[in-house]
Design a protein around this motif. Sequence first.
Motif, PDB file in Angstrom:
ATOM      1  N   TYR A  31       0.927  11.816 -10.042  1.00  0.00           N
ATOM      2  CA  TYR A  31       0.108  13.022  -9.926  1.00  0.00           C
ATOM      3  C   TYR A  31       0.979  14.279 -10.038  1.00  0.00           C
ATOM      4  CZ  TYR A  31      -2.562  16.766  -7.775  1.00  0.00           C
ATOM      5  OH  TYR A  31      -3.168  17.967  -7.523  1.00  0.00           O
ATOM      6  N   LEU A  32       2.100  14.316  -9.334  1.00  0.00           N
ATOM      7  CA  LEU A  32       2.979  15.479  -9.382  1.00  0.00           C
ATOM      8  C   LEU A  32       3.581  15.676 -10.775  1.00  0.00           C
ATOM      9  CD1 LEU A  32       4.814  15.210  -5.952  1.00  0.00           C
ATOM     10  CD2 LEU A  32       3.059  16.848  -6.613  1.00  0.00           C
ATOM     11  N   ALA A  33       3.943  14.593 -11.434  1.00  0.00           N
ATOM     12  CA  ALA A  33       4.512  14.691 -12.774  1.00  0.00           C
ATOM     13  C   ALA A  33       3.508  15.249 -13.780  1.00  0.00           C
ATOM     14  CB  ALA A  33       5.011  13.325 -13.238  1.00  0.00           C
ATOM     15  N   LEU A  34       2.244  14.943 -13.590  1.00  0.00           N
ATOM     16  CA  LEU A  34       1.215  15.417 -14.516  1.00  0.00           C
ATOM     17  C   LEU A  34       0.743  16.838 -14.228  1.00  0.00           C
ATOM     18  CD1 LEU A  34      -0.946  12.180 -14.838  1.00  0.00           C
ATOM     19  CD2 LEU A  34       0.675  13.114 -16.499  1.00  0.00           C
ATOM     20  N   THR A  35       0.851  17.298 -12.995  1.00  0.00           N
ATOM     21  CA  THR A  35       0.285  18.597 -12.641  1.00  0.00           C
ATOM     22  C   THR A  35       1.304  19.731 -12.540  1.00  0.00           C
ATOM     23  OG1 THR A  35       0.430  18.057 -10.295  1.00  0.00           O
ATOM     24  CG2 THR A  35      -1.650  17.591 -11.412  1.00  0.00           C
TER      25      THR A  35
ATOM     26  N   CYS B  22       0.835  -1.214   0.000  1.00  0.00           N
ATOM     27  CA  CYS B  22       0.000   0.000   0.000  1.00  0.00           C
ATOM     28  C   CYS B  22       0.867   1.261   0.000  1.00  0.00           C
ATOM     29  CB  CYS B  22      -0.940   0.007   1.200  1.00  0.00           C
ATOM     30  SG  CYS B  22      -2.257  -1.220   1.088  1.00  0.00           S
ATOM     31  N   VAL B  23       1.943   1.254   0.754  1.00  0.00           N
ATOM     32  CA  VAL B  23       2.850   2.409   0.789  1.00  0.00           C
ATOM     33  C   VAL B  23       3.493   2.613  -0.578  1.00  0.00           C
ATOM     34  CG1 VAL B  23       5.016   3.267   1.769  1.00  0.00           C
ATOM     35  CG2 VAL B  23       3.268   2.312   3.266  1.00  0.00           C
ATOM     36  N   VAL B  24       3.932   1.536  -1.222  1.00  0.00           N
ATOM     37  CA  VAL B  24       4.554   1.633  -2.542  1.00  0.00           C
ATOM     38  C   VAL B  24       3.550   2.187  -3.561  1.00  0.00           C
ATOM     39  CG1 VAL B  24       5.511   0.274  -4.454  1.00  0.00           C
ATOM     40  CG2 VAL B  24       6.294  -0.131  -2.122  1.00  0.00           C
TER      41      VAL B  24
ATOM     42  N   ALA C  71       1.515   6.609  -6.931  1.00  0.00           N
ATOM     43  CA  ALA C  71       0.395   7.454  -7.349  1.00  0.00           C
ATOM     44  C   ALA C  71       0.708   8.932  -7.124  1.00  0.00           C
ATOM     45  CB  ALA C  71      -0.870   7.062  -6.596  1.00  0.00           C
ATOM     46  N   THR C  72       1.371   9.251  -6.018  1.00  0.00           N
ATOM     47  CA  THR C  72       1.742  10.635  -5.731  1.00  0.00           C
ATOM     48  C   THR C  72       2.736  11.166  -6.758  1.00  0.00           C
ATOM     49  OG1 THR C  72       1.396  10.268  -3.367  1.00  0.00           O
ATOM     50  CG2 THR C  72       2.707  12.187  -3.988  1.00  0.00           C
TER      51      THR C  72
END
Length: 141
Positions: free
Chosen positions: A23-27, A12-14, A19-20
């Motif tokens: 998200y940062l790469a796209l935004t 779950c941590v991985v 996912a984080t």
Amino acid sequence: MKTKPVLIGFFCVVVLIGATSVYLALTIDRAEKSVVSLAAPDGKYKAVRVTFSNGGAAPFCFDTISVFLSVYPDSFAESDKSYEIYGAPCAASDRRAALPKMEWLTDKALRITNAPGPGNPPRLKDHDASHFVGVTFVKAK
């Protein structure tokens, strides 16, 4: 100790970290980089101009010029700031492509014509890190 809950927690941590980062790469807007290299007449040294800019929500533009031996790759100008002789906000947008202008006068004399943009005053050094190349600065008209 039961290994199944530990493995599920680790998984779950991985997934959360992955996912984080997606998200940062796209935004986040990436800065544009341009690199211009100019070798000295004898080919021993080179001056490298690196421009970072972004026209997104928080626009910025910054120029740096570094002088070092020609055997080093141009990317060396970004990684080692001790060779930087000039750093300033970019010139006005209509003059941005032409300034700062680098000109080798001799094998060991470089002239930089600049017109820094608004903001902090430019960082200027009158010699490179080796103290063999002299640098003069001229304000553009």
